[in-house]
Write a protein that holds these residues in place. Sequence first.
Motif, PDB file in Angstrom:
ATOM      1  N   PHE A   1       9.241  -7.782   7.125  1.00  0.00           N
ATOM      2  CA  PHE A   1      10.413  -8.544   6.701  1.00  0.00           C
ATOM      3  C   PHE A   1      10.245 -10.039   6.940  1.00  0.00           C
ATOM      4  O   PHE A   1      11.058 -10.841   6.451  1.00  0.00           O
ATOM      5  CB  PHE A   1      11.670  -8.022   7.393  1.00  0.00           C
ATOM      6  N   LEU A   2       9.223 -10.390   7.692  1.00  0.00           N
ATOM      7  CA  LEU A   2       8.901 -11.809   7.833  1.00  0.00           C
ATOM      8  C   LEU A   2       7.932 -12.258   6.745  1.00  0.00           C
ATOM      9  O   LEU A   2       7.468 -13.405   6.758  1.00  0.00           O
ATOM     10  CB  LEU A   2       8.300 -12.072   9.216  1.00  0.00           C
ATOM     11  N   GLY A   3       7.608 -11.344   5.839  1.00  0.00           N
ATOM     12  CA  GLY A   3       6.750 -11.676   4.700  1.00  0.00           C
ATOM     13  C   GLY A   3       5.271 -11.524   4.966  1.00  0.00           C
ATOM     14  O   GLY A   3       4.443 -11.800   4.090  1.00  0.00           O
ATOM     15  N   GLU A   4       4.909 -11.052   6.161  1.00  0.00           N
ATOM     16  CA  GLU A   4       3.486 -10.889   6.505  1.00  0.00           C
ATOM     17  C   GLU A   4       3.088  -9.432   6.255  1.00  0.00           C
ATOM     18  O   GLU A   4       2.844  -8.649   7.174  1.00  0.00           O
ATOM     19  CB  GLU A   4       3.235 -11.313   7.952  1.00  0.00           C
ATOM     20  N   LYS A   5       3.002  -9.081   4.964  1.00  0.00           N
ATOM     21  CA  LYS A   5       2.858  -7.677   4.586  1.00  0.00           C
ATOM     22  C   LYS A   5       1.487  -7.108   4.927  1.00  0.00           C
ATOM     23  O   LYS A   5       1.377  -5.929   5.273  1.00  0.00           O
ATOM     24  CB  LYS A   5       3.153  -7.534   3.097  1.00  0.00           C
ATOM     25  N   GLU A   6       0.441  -7.914   4.829  1.00  0.00           N
ATOM     26  CA  GLU A   6      -0.897  -7.428   5.177  1.00  0.00           C
ATOM     27  C   GLU A   6      -0.982  -7.112   6.670  1.00  0.00           C
ATOM     28  O   GLU A   6      -1.533  -6.089   7.074  1.00  0.00           O
ATOM     29  CB  GLU A   6      -1.954  -8.462   4.780  1.00  0.00           C
ATOM     30  N   LYS A   7      -0.434  -8.022   7.489  1.00  0.00           N
ATOM     31  CA  LYS A   7      -0.421  -7.776   8.936  1.00  0.00           C
ATOM     32  C   LYS A   7       0.464  -6.576   9.269  1.00  0.00           C
ATOM     33  O   LYS A   7       0.161  -5.802  10.192  1.00  0.00           O
ATOM     34  CB  LYS A   7       0.083  -9.009   9.677  1.00  0.00           C
ATOM     35  N   ALA A   8       1.540  -6.412   8.513  1.00  0.00           N
ATOM     36  CA  ALA A   8       2.413  -5.255   8.732  1.00  0.00           C
ATOM     37  C   ALA A   8       1.644  -3.972   8.492  1.00  0.00           C
ATOM     38  O   ALA A   8       1.727  -3.017   9.271  1.00  0.00           O
ATOM     39  CB  ALA A   8       3.629  -5.339   7.813  1.00  0.00           C
ATOM     40  N   LEU A   9       0.885  -3.942   7.393  1.00  0.00           N
ATOM     41  CA  LEU A   9       0.088  -2.746   7.068  1.00  0.00           C
ATOM     42  C   LEU A   9      -0.926  -2.457   8.170  1.00  0.00           C
ATOM     43  O   LEU A   9      -1.132  -1.299   8.553  1.00  0.00           O
ATOM     44  CB  LEU A   9      -0.616  -2.944   5.725  1.00  0.00           C
ATOM     45  N   GLU A  10      -1.537  -3.507   8.712  1.00  0.00           N
ATOM     46  CA  GLU A  10      -2.506  -3.329   9.802  1.00  0.00           C
ATOM     47  C   GLU A  10      -1.840  -2.661  11.011  1.00  0.00           C
ATOM     48  O   GLU A  10      -2.420  -1.777  11.651  1.00  0.00           O
ATOM     49  CB  GLU A  10      -3.092  -4.686  10.201  1.00  0.00           C
ATOM     50  N   GLN A  11      -0.625  -3.102  11.340  1.00  0.00           N
ATOM     51  CA  GLN A  11       0.078  -2.540  12.495  1.00  0.00           C
ATOM     52  C   GLN A  11       0.484  -1.092  12.240  1.00  0.00           C
ATOM     53  O   GLN A  11       0.413  -0.251  13.148  1.00  0.00           O
ATOM     54  CB  GLN A  11       1.305  -3.387  12.836  1.00  0.00           C
ATOM     55  N   TRP A  12       0.895  -0.780  11.013  1.00  0.00           N
ATOM     56  CA  TRP A  12       1.247   0.614  10.702  1.00  0.00           C
ATOM     57  C   TRP A  12       0.023   1.519  10.820  1.00  0.00           C
ATOM     58  O   TRP A  12       0.112   2.617  11.346  1.00  0.00           O
ATOM     59  CB  TRP A  12       1.841   0.698   9.286  1.00  0.00           C
ATOM     60  N   GLN A  13      -1.091   1.017  10.319  1.00  0.00           N
ATOM     61  CA  GLN A  13      -2.334   1.806  10.403  1.00  0.00           C
ATOM     62  C   GLN A  13      -2.758   1.986  11.873  1.00  0.00           C
ATOM     63  O   GLN A  13      -3.232   3.058  12.265  1.00  0.00           O
ATOM     64  CB  GLN A  13      -3.438   1.119   9.600  1.00  0.00           C
ATOM     65  N   LYS A  14      -2.578   0.934  12.630  1.00  0.00           N
ATOM     66  CA  LYS A  14      -2.895   1.021  14.078  1.00  0.00           C
ATOM     67  C   LYS A  14      -1.987   2.029  14.771  1.00  0.00           C
ATOM     68  O   LYS A  14      -2.442   2.819  15.612  1.00  0.00           O
ATOM     69  CB  LYS A  14      -2.760  -0.348  14.729  1.00  0.00           C
ATOM     70  N   ALA A  15      -0.694   2.016  14.409  1.00  0.00           N
ATOM     71  CA  ALA A  15       0.252   2.965  14.998  1.00  0.00           C
ATOM     72  C   ALA A  15      -0.165   4.395  14.695  1.00  0.00           C
ATOM     73  O   ALA A  15      -0.091   5.274  15.555  1.00  0.00           O
ATOM     74  CB  ALA A  15       1.661   2.701  14.469  1.00  0.00           C
ATOM     75  N   LYS A  16      -0.639   4.617  13.458  1.00  0.00           N
ATOM     76  CA  LYS A  16      -1.093   5.968  13.102  1.00  0.00           C
ATOM     77  C   LYS A  16      -2.299   6.371  13.940  1.00  0.00           C
ATOM     78  O   LYS A  16      -2.407   7.508  14.416  1.00  0.00           O
ATOM     79  CB  LYS A  16      -1.435   6.026  11.612  1.00  0.00           C
ATOM     80  N   SER A  17      -3.214   5.426  14.146  1.00  0.00           N
ATOM     81  CA  SER A  17      -4.416   5.729  14.938  1.00  0.00           C
ATOM     82  C   SER A  17      -4.070   5.986  16.407  1.00  0.00           C
ATOM     83  O   SER A  17      -4.816   6.662  17.124  1.00  0.00           O
ATOM     84  CB  SER A  17      -5.420   4.570  14.843  1.00  0.00           C
ATOM     85  N   LEU A  18      -2.920   5.438  16.848  1.00  0.00           N
ATOM     86  CA  LEU A  18      -2.483   5.643  18.235  1.00  0.00           C
ATOM     87  C   LEU A  18      -1.726   6.950  18.424  1.00  0.00           C
ATOM     88  O   LEU A  18      -1.302   7.275  19.535  1.00  0.00           O
ATOM     89  CB  LEU A  18      -1.607   4.471  18.682  1.00  0.00           C
ATOM     90  N   GLY A  19      -1.499   7.684  17.340  1.00  0.00           N
ATOM     91  CA  GLY A  19      -0.895   9.005  17.500  1.00  0.00           C
ATOM     92  C   GLY A  19       0.422   9.193  16.810  1.00  0.00           C
ATOM     93  O   GLY A  19       0.982  10.297  16.836  1.00  0.00           O
ATOM     94  N   SER A  20       0.990   8.173  16.217  1.00  0.00           N
ATOM     95  CA  SER A  20       2.248   8.340  15.501  1.00  0.00           C
ATOM     96  C   SER A  20       1.962   9.019  14.168  1.00  0.00           C
ATOM     97  O   SER A  20       1.222   8.494  13.337  1.00  0.00           O
ATOM     98  CB  SER A  20       2.908   6.974  15.258  1.00  0.00           C
ATOM     99  N   GLY A  21       2.554  10.195  13.947  1.00  0.00           N
ATOM    100  CA  GLY A  21       2.203  10.969  12.757  1.00  0.00           C
ATOM    101  C   GLY A  21       3.386  11.343  11.913  1.00  0.00           C
ATOM    102  O   GLY A  21       3.399  12.423  11.326  1.00  0.00           O
ATOM    103  N   SER A  22       4.388  10.448  11.804  1.00  0.00           N
ATOM    104  CA  SER A  22       5.570  10.780  11.020  1.00  0.00           C
ATOM    105  C   SER A  22       5.287  10.630   9.525  1.00  0.00           C
ATOM    106  O   SER A  22       4.443   9.831   9.101  1.00  0.00           O
ATOM    107  CB  SER A  22       6.738   9.880  11.421  1.00  0.00           C
ATOM    108  N   ASN A  23       6.037  11.382   8.716  1.00  0.00           N
ATOM    109  CA  ASN A  23       5.918  11.272   7.264  1.00  0.00           C
ATOM    110  C   ASN A  23       6.332   9.884   6.787  1.00  0.00           C
ATOM    111  O   ASN A  23       5.753   9.341   5.839  1.00  0.00           O
ATOM    112  CB  ASN A  23       6.787  12.331   6.576  1.00  0.00           C
ATOM    113  N   THR A  24       7.329   9.321   7.469  1.00  0.00           N
ATOM    114  CA  THR A  24       7.801   7.981   7.091  1.00  0.00           C
ATOM    115  C   THR A  24       6.695   6.958   7.267  1.00  0.00           C
ATOM    116  O   THR A  24       6.490   6.082   6.402  1.00  0.00           O
ATOM    117  CB  THR A  24       9.024   7.588   7.932  1.00  0.00           C
ATOM    118  N   LEU A  25       5.951   7.056   8.369  1.00  0.00           N
ATOM    119  CA  LEU A  25       4.858   6.113   8.594  1.00  0.00           C
ATOM    120  C   LEU A  25       3.784   6.272   7.526  1.00  0.00           C
ATOM    121  O   LEU A  25       3.240   5.274   7.008  1.00  0.00           O
ATOM    122  CB  LEU A  25       4.263   6.315   9.992  1.00  0.00           C
TER     123      LEU A  25
END
Length: 579
Positions: free
Chosen positions: A544-568
């Motif tokens: 929402f701050l417009g940094e969409k590429e960095k946002a995607l990186e953090q979501w991918q990192k969250a998945k690698s850390l174990g978050s496995g929700s369908n929403t993610l």
Amino acid sequence: MKKAAILFSLVLFTSVLFAQRKKQEKKKDVVIVTGRMLSQKDSNLVKDLFFDGLHEKLVMNYPQAASSFSKILETDPANDAAMYELGSIKFAGSQLEEAEYLLRNAVTVKPENEWYWVLLADIYKKSNKIDKLVPVLAELTKIAPDNEAYFYDKANALLLLKKVDDAIAAYDEVEKRFGSSEELSSARQRIMMQQGKSVKLEEELRRQIAANPQEIRNYIFLNEVLTKAGQREKAIEVLNKAKQIAPADALIRLALADQYKALRQFDNTFIELKVAFNDPNLSIDEKVRIVLSFFPMFADMKARANANELTSIMVKVHPDEAKAFAVHGDVLFQERKFAEAKEAYIKALKINDQVYQIWEQLLRIELSLNEFQQLVKDGQTALSIFPNQAALYLYTGIGFAQTGQHEKAVSYLKNTLDLETEDKEILMQVYSMLGDSYNALKKYKESDQSYAKALEIDPRNSYVLNNYAYYLSLRGENLEEAASMSKRSIELEPGNSSSEDTYAWILFRLKKYAEARVWIEKALGNGTGSNATQTEHYGDILFFLGEKEKALEQWQKAKSLGSGSNTLDKKINEKKYLE
């Protein structure tokens, strides 16, 4: 003593019946019983009531026995045997004034009866009426002049009354009648101690030690005399001589430990205590008392280590004593060695599972170790033994909540409230956990009410403030209030990454994205850096701050850390934020 008293009563009554039969041969309608003319009917009634009373007393039906003996005294007020029996029941029930009244009457009716006087003496001992005890003991010395114990008791009673000269005369009479003894020497030593004649007493004790060097108690007593006179170094010399004679004697070692402790020679104190603790004849209660005396010094690591070593000796020397393992567990708990403490408590409970405090400590440890399945199991076992203990319901309820069994958690937590209405710490924990469990069950009204009650008890509880605020934010309700509570939790506990994450998330829901970024970055900096939820939240804020590429990186990192929700997964695949 009870058997002797009952036997005496039976013999007494048999003699009365014999006297009755002799009288009946002369006069059929009247007999004499204990000084009162009774009709044949009353005589038979007394006899029946007496045997009924004895029978009920033998089977320990004391109220019925007392009733029978009371009825005898209504018919025959001077019946000394009934007075004695009823008095003994009153004495056993600690009704001392009634017992005294009955026995004073009994000895008046039959002053030559030794057992009446003995019970009256016991009554005065128990009621601490030493001034009345002395004449009773004097009477017993006349009735039973060969019984040495009565003479000793009389002398001791006089000493308690501080009638020192009379006590000395009484002890002299003991020696005259029964000869010298160690007990008599000790009694005279107590008198000298009371009179402050420490020099004379020291000389007497040294003479006795020289005459009988194997008698350890003289060394112990001399140690006490020298200590009272402020001569600790001399006392240590005496005790060391005793130690040469009996090196394993626990009493000598404990006396030495006391001396070294007073002189602040703590290493020597511990050496002596270790030897004493290895003596199986030293009572477990005394050892427990000594270990507990270390607890106020536990800020000192060496004191903790010493206590640990002493309790380790205890469990080896007393492997069948639950107290040994329980105190060992307490020491380990204080050292924060929770796994070892748990093992010690379990061993204690295998020996004796009827000690409530051990169960509570065990559950507390399992909670601290996050062993929630075991917490539930042991909590239910403890409650089967102690079903009315609020803390046990609380810990078991927490175990159910932490294992996702929220319906059961609510049930146990509500049971806690039924049993505990005063302890604010327990009530605060209960309402806090009820807030969590009701929220998990989607009973949001009950959840909010529970959190509100918890905060009424403790408005500064950062855990409750954080959780209440976070769950409100997830529902999108009362966000301004949630933000206020979340900020308060951070002020109360600065640097808590979980609270910082909550505040960041609430700011995000309020669309204050720049502020949210500040706090989520603080949360990630203060945490381990590997929290999947916080990382996902960081991605949401960046989007929402417009940094969409960095946002995607953090979501991918969250998945690698174990978050496995369908929403993610959808966020990653569609490269956009989704609720």
